[in-house]
Design a protein around this motif. Structure first.
Motif, mmCIF file in Angstrom:
data_model
loop_
_atom_site.group_PDB
_atom_site.id
_atom_site.type_symbol
_atom_site.label_atom_id
_atom_site.label_comp_id
_atom_site.label_asym_id
_atom_site.label_seq_id
_atom_site.Cartn_x
_atom_site.Cartn_y
_atom_site.Cartn_z
ATOM 1 N N ASP A 34 0.836 -1.219 0.000
ATOM 2 C CA ASP A 34 0.000 0.000 0.000
ATOM 3 C C ASP A 34 0.857 1.250 0.000
ATOM 4 O O ASP A 34 0.330 2.355 -0.154
ATOM 5 N N ILE A 43 5.017 6.985 2.597
ATOM 6 C CA ILE A 43 3.909 6.695 3.502
ATOM 7 C C ILE A 43 3.655 5.193 3.488
ATOM 8 O O ILE A 43 3.555 4.581 2.424
ATOM 9 N N PRO A 45 1.026 2.858 4.944
ATOM 10 C CA PRO A 45 -0.258 2.774 5.660
ATOM 11 C C PRO A 45 -0.424 1.574 6.578
ATOM 12 O O PRO A 45 -0.856 1.735 7.727
ATOM 13 N N ASP A 46 -0.073 0.364 6.114
ATOM 14 C CA ASP A 46 -0.337 -0.805 6.962
ATOM 15 C C ASP A 46 0.623 -0.870 8.148
ATOM 16 O O ASP A 46 0.209 -1.200 9.260
ATOM 17 N N TRP A 64 -7.147 4.671 10.105
ATOM 18 C CA TRP A 64 -5.777 5.026 9.667
ATOM 19 C C TRP A 64 -5.473 6.394 10.258
ATOM 20 O O TRP A 64 -6.376 7.127 10.690
ATOM 21 N N TRP A 96 -6.383 14.089 -3.374
ATOM 22 C CA TRP A 96 -7.379 13.108 -2.885
ATOM 23 C C TRP A 96 -6.789 12.244 -1.773
ATOM 24 O O TRP A 96 -7.479 11.478 -1.114
ATOM 25 N N PHE A 97 -5.484 12.330 -1.551
ATOM 26 C CA PHE A 97 -4.836 11.539 -0.500
ATOM 27 C C PHE A 97 -4.144 12.513 0.432
ATOM 28 O O PHE A 97 -3.139 13.108 0.077
ATOM 29 N N GLY A 98 -4.740 12.716 1.592
ATOM 30 C CA GLY A 98 -4.181 13.728 2.484
ATOM 31 C C GLY A 98 -3.674 13.108 3.771
ATOM 32 O O GLY A 98 -4.230 12.121 4.243
ATOM 33 N N THR A 99 -2.595 13.638 4.321
ATOM 34 C CA THR A 99 -2.141 13.095 5.597
ATOM 35 C C THR A 99 -2.373 14.129 6.687
ATOM 36 O O THR A 99 -2.264 15.346 6.432
ATOM 37 N N ASP A 103 0.280 12.858 11.813
ATOM 38 C CA ASP A 103 0.771 11.721 11.019
ATOM 39 C C ASP A 103 2.006 12.125 10.229
ATOM 40 O O ASP A 103 2.924 11.326 10.024
ATOM 41 N N HIS A 107 5.864 10.427 8.863
ATOM 42 C CA HIS A 107 6.361 10.345 7.484
ATOM 43 C C HIS A 107 7.652 11.138 7.309
ATOM 44 O O HIS A 107 8.549 10.725 6.564
ATOM 45 N N PHE A 159 -2.315 1.565 -6.212
ATOM 46 C CA PHE A 159 -3.374 1.018 -5.355
ATOM 47 C C PHE A 159 -4.114 2.131 -4.636
ATOM 48 O O PHE A 159 -5.341 2.146 -4.577
ATOM 49 N N GLN A 160 -3.402 3.100 -4.064
ATOM 50 C CA GLN A 160 -4.077 4.164 -3.296
ATOM 51 C C GLN A 160 -5.047 4.969 -4.165
ATOM 52 O O GLN A 160 -6.077 5.428 -3.690
ATOM 53 N N TRP A 163 -8.083 2.768 -4.524
ATOM 54 C CA TRP A 163 -8.747 2.570 -3.233
ATOM 55 C C TRP A 163 -9.373 3.864 -2.717
ATOM 56 O O TRP A 163 -10.518 3.898 -2.323
ATOM 57 N N VAL A 164 -8.615 4.937 -2.803
ATOM 58 C CA VAL A 164 -9.053 6.183 -2.159
ATOM 59 C C VAL A 164 -9.775 7.117 -3.133
ATOM 60 O O VAL A 164 -10.886 7.566 -2.854
HETATM 61 N N1 FO1 Z 1 -7.566 6.748 3.153
HETATM 62 C C1 FO1 Z 1 -8.491 7.574 2.584
HETATM 63 O O1 FO1 Z 1 -9.605 7.123 2.295
HETATM 64 N N2 FO1 Z 1 -8.210 8.877 2.350
HETATM 65 C C2 FO1 Z 1 -7.011 9.435 2.630
HETATM 66 O O2 FO1 Z 1 -6.790 10.627 2.383
HETATM 67 C C3 FO1 Z 1 -6.024 8.601 3.256
HETATM 68 C C4 FO1 Z 1 -4.787 9.113 3.650
HETATM 69 C C5 FO1 Z 1 -3.890 8.265 4.334
HETATM 70 C C6 FO1 Z 1 -2.689 8.754 4.832
HETATM 71 C C7 FO1 Z 1 -1.816 7.928 5.534
HETATM 72 C C8 FO1 Z 1 -2.155 6.592 5.740
HETATM 73 O O3 FO1 Z 1 -1.316 5.778 6.445
HETATM 74 C C9 FO1 Z 1 -3.360 6.059 5.269
HETATM 75 C C10 FO1 Z 1 -4.233 6.895 4.553
HETATM 76 N N3 FO1 Z 1 -5.454 6.426 4.077
HETATM 77 C C11 FO1 Z 1 -6.357 7.248 3.490
HETATM 78 C C12 FO1 Z 1 -5.849 5.012 4.276
HETATM 79 C C13 FO1 Z 1 -5.184 4.094 3.255
HETATM 80 O O4 FO1 Z 1 -5.618 4.288 1.966
HETATM 81 C C14 FO1 Z 1 -5.508 2.660 3.760
HETATM 82 O O5 FO1 Z 1 -5.076 2.618 5.083
HETATM 83 C C15 FO1 Z 1 -4.792 1.514 3.177
HETATM 84 O O6 FO1 Z 1 -3.786 1.783 2.353
HETATM 85 C C16 FO1 Z 1 -5.775 0.450 2.772
HETATM 86 O O7 FO1 Z 1 -5.647 -0.537 3.723
#
Ligand code: FO1
Length: 327
Positions: A34, A43, A45-46, A64, A96-99, A103, A107, A159-160, A163-164
């Protein structure tokens, strides 16, 4: 008891909270497919979801990022994005992907250390000195890997993004792990599988979480070879995932979204597969004969991880099934 767990994010982390209650020596091998680099930051995530969840800092509703989070920097970046065009670079405009602000500290530290050639496993060890998760948390590989998704319309996206941004609304036709072919298991990963007393597959996404860990050369073979019983917990209850979009991922690889089909997908060890035992929810108890026909040890019990006690009961049942496999 030495328990080794292959884990993705939310589902695996929640399962680990229950398993940790049982007081064993736990090693977590976490998915890194991920992972994404955004605005120069790596970044993971898991890794972060497991670390924050077990360290008590996770945002419970998001699953997350951090509790008590603010997004001032993300919103400020959005102000710039609104005035930029693609020529400024996709990271700059891809809001669309914000931290979150808290957090970001993780990073920034991780990215600084990675830039100094510190391996991701060592970076993770250092970050865990603060969070004290109570388990040994190791990335599946120190080699940078990323899951990329080929969509039904021909596009290939990270993937992100699928997914996102797309929320899996466009069907995926395949997944590939960029960097996977040359990936090497992180230090201690093969040993953690080989020397375990029990190996568990928690209710993580079988395709993009567990499946990606198994794509790291050497890990699937270690699972097949270990003397430890391997027991999985179905992420599918009554034909649907509890959370996330495992159904969209399973459809992409032609596996039906059912507890039985996922067990069949993992396959029985000794028959070229990876598991010896499989836990299903009571709603899928009718599958038990078919699971036995697959040669699997199986048990039906409530699998909803509604609270810590319920989750600990599931973890305990998984260890009991492992003991049954061993005997
Ligand atoms: N998921 C979202 O739906 N929107 C986000 O903007 C987003 C940001 C993000 C930042 C850091 C992180 O560790 C995870 C984040 N995620 C976000 C979740 C991420 O897509 C999921 O945790 C996994 O990658 C799927 O398991």
């Amino acid at each position: 008891v030495r328990v080794t767990v292959l884990s993705g994010g939310v589902g695996g982390a929640r399962f680990l909270l229950g398993l940790r209650e049982l007081g064993h020596e736990i090693t977590v091998i976490a998915n890194t497919g991920d992972d994404i680099t955004m605005l120069g930051l790596r970044i993971c995530p898991d890794l972060d979801t497991v670390m924050y969840t077990l360290g008590g800092g996770i945002s419970a509703d998001r699953g997350w990022g951090r509790e008590d989070e603010t997004f001032r920097i993300r919103d400020e970046l959005g102000e710039y994005a609104a005035t930029l065009d693609e020529s400024s670079g996709s990271d700059a405009v891809r809001s669309w992907f914000g931290t979150g602000d808290l957090d970001l500290a993780t990073h920034l530290l991780r990215s600084t250390w990675l830039a100094d050639a510190v391996p991701l496993s060592e970076v993770t060890r250092r970050l865990c000195q603060r969070w004290q998760p109570g388990v040994r948390l190791v990335p599946a590989t120190d080699t940078p890997v990323e899951t990329w998704v080929t969509l039904a319309d021909g596009r290939r996206v990270h993937f992100q993004e699928w997914w996102v941004r797309l929320h899996a609304s466009v069907a995926a036709t395949s997944f590939d792990l960029a960097g996977g072919r040359t990936a090497v298991p992180a230090p201690g990963v093969i040993e953690a599988i080989r020397d375990a007393d029990v190996v568990l597959l928690p209710p993580s996404n079988p395709v993009v979480s567990i499946g990606v860990i198994l794509e790291v050369p050497g890990i699937a073979a270690a699972l097949e070879a270990t003397a430890a019983p391997v027991v999985g917990v179905s992420p599918i209850l009554g034909g649907a995932p509890v959370r996330g979009m495992a159904d969209a991922c399973l459809a992409a690889i032609g596996v039906e979204t059912s507890a039985l089909a996922v067990a069949g997908h993992y396959g029985r060890r000794g028959a070229g597969g990876l598991i010896d035992g499989w836990l299903v929810d009571t709603v899928d108890a009718a599958d038990l004969p078919a699971l036995h026909d697959l040669g699997l040890h199986a048990r039906a019990l409530p699998l909803l991880m509604t609270d810590l006690d319920a989750t600990a009961a599931i973890a305990s049942a998984a260890l009991d099934l492992a003991a049954e496999v061993r005997s």
